[in-house]
Enzyme design. Sequence first.
Site, PDB file in Angstrom:
ATOM      1  N   TYR A 151      30.222  19.824  21.087  1.00  0.00           N
ATOM      2  CA  TYR A 151      30.491  19.838  22.520  1.00  0.00           C
ATOM      3  C   TYR A 151      31.782  19.106  22.873  1.00  0.00           C
ATOM      4  O   TYR A 151      32.143  19.027  24.045  1.00  0.00           O
ATOM      5  CB  TYR A 151      29.299  19.261  23.297  1.00  0.00           C
ATOM      6  N   LYS A 198      20.505  17.832  10.657  1.00  0.00           N
ATOM      7  CA  LYS A 198      20.683  18.904   9.679  1.00  0.00           C
ATOM      8  C   LYS A 198      21.511  18.327   8.529  1.00  0.00           C
ATOM      9  O   LYS A 198      22.490  18.928   8.069  1.00  0.00           O
ATOM     10  CB  LYS A 198      21.370  20.103  10.347  1.00  0.00           C
ATOM     11  N   ASP A 231      15.276  22.033  11.882  1.00  0.00           N
ATOM     12  CA  ASP A 231      14.550  23.308  11.873  1.00  0.00           C
ATOM     13  C   ASP A 231      13.050  23.079  11.721  1.00  0.00           C
ATOM     14  O   ASP A 231      12.223  23.694  12.407  1.00  0.00           O
ATOM     15  CB  ASP A 231      15.097  24.253  10.792  1.00  0.00           C
ATOM     16  N   ASP A 255      20.395  19.864  22.632  1.00  0.00           N
ATOM     17  CA  ASP A 255      20.480  20.836  23.724  1.00  0.00           C
ATOM     18  C   ASP A 255      19.406  21.906  23.536  1.00  0.00           C
ATOM     19  O   ASP A 255      18.664  22.259  24.463  1.00  0.00           O
ATOM     20  CB  ASP A 255      21.882  21.468  23.714  1.00  0.00           C
TER      21      ASP A 255
END
Length: 506
Positions: A151, A198, A231, A255
Amino acid sequence: MTLNALNAAGFNDQTDSPAAMVARHQLPLRAVAIPGDGIGPEIMDSVQRILVAGGALIDWTECAAGATARGDAAGLPAETLDAVASAGLVLKGPLATGIGTGGKSANVTLRKHFELYANVRPARRLPGIVTPFADRDIDLVVVRENVEDLYAGIEHMQTPDVAQCLKLITRAGSAKIARAAFAVAKAEGRSKVTCASKANIMKLTEGMFKQAFEDVAAAHPGITADHMLIDNLAHRLVMMPEDFDVICTTNMNGDIISDLTAGLVGGLGLAPSANLGSHMAMFEAVHGSAPDIAGQGKANPTALLLAAIMMLRHAGKMGAAERIEHALYVTLEEGVDLTADMATPRRITAASTSAFADRIISNIGKRSAQCPAAPVAPLRLERCTPQTVAVSAPGKRSDAGMDIFVEYAGSPQELAACLRAATTNLPFTLAMISNRGLKVYPGAVPQADFADHWRCRFASRAPQDDLPQDQLCELMTRISTFARWCHVERLQIIDGTPGFSVAQGQ
Ligand code: NAI
């Protein structure tokens, strides 16, 4: 009263946020209201009426931003920025942003301009809201890093057909959001913080985030800290949402995951959020400007109202916050005069935004047994900057070589031959070529689709403290005769550890 006036009166802005000063010194609350675009003005009007009825007397300064701030390309007029800086407290409606085209998001700019680095998004089961998870005891908070990561919005076309977005993660930014997550846990009497990353794939960026979280967690032995890959977290949130308490994660992950958690408890129309920094705080609904229902009196003001309740608690106005929250819960339990998004699944007649607000106002003073216990303390973040956050000292660095990214239309074998020739009499050797992250040289060429964008890795023949600039320029000049270079990255060794990723298959 402005921040300057408070300072002149002897309050210490090195230790107190405006909200803390208001609470500590029993000052009237002063805040900026940005009604925003689409349904923003409708829901803001309803929420302000409920706040008055609930005894939360606020001196509002109304400001324009977003598409409504016509004449200002960024959607953020200077008067708005000044008013926000002065009040330190904002209740904001949604601001519209073009998708895939147009200017930067005024929302993101506001968050970054005031270093509102912590996005706190609670998801709590509400009475009478029909969802597939209505019987589940969901009560969690997503604490999302709000100013870094993808972002930062740093994007470049590499070739006409290859686009790139930089994922920027800092050690200090990661430590700050981890501290914020533990602050949320403490203020709300929660017992567990889960870091979601991640880091298995993005070992440097997401890996740094995870490491900073673990460093901060070590200073909070009273709170359980664990880690989950993002995930798996998404999967677990749907299977066992009760297992989660506070989730701390990076901007992009947060987000997405916080919209998922909003969905678990009834959708975007019910999801509030706080954007917190050391100096100021901005509260808003998670949803956008809902242009499809704007101006029709159909919008649900609950998300903005819950955000306003968070704002009151941040400012220490605990009594008014509790009164209004109970009135909302009583209204939802009664199930009368609900807006369409809540009424339709219950198969009852829908009411307008203002009729729903009137019903909440009529319930002020009543109490709901389902309303959660109030937070144990106002949620405010300690004042911290990259300088005051404890991060590891910079280590010893050296350069092992560089990656030169080039645009090239030929085969990997042809490119390798040209690159090897280009290194003649220079202190570099061609170590590897990859395409979309997959190694294509040396060794067998994989059966993959190739883009016209290649990472060409050159190793220095001998380790050195700094890349020899003139010889690097000479190599770039030679490469320019057969390919078009896009960008160059140093291959740094920091404290003996490679500061760069290897290619898939390398
Ligand atoms: P959206 O959240 O505005 O709407 C998605 C769907 O949810 C629509 O069907 C809408 O009618 C419904 N909805 C949203 N809020 C509702 C409410 N309070 N009551 C009843 N229904 C509601 O998302 P969309 O359409 O993707 O975005 C529209 C604009 O809002 C875009 O310009 C986007 O950039 C902006 N946006 C702004 C945000 C902010 O200011 N923080 C956040 C998200 C989007």
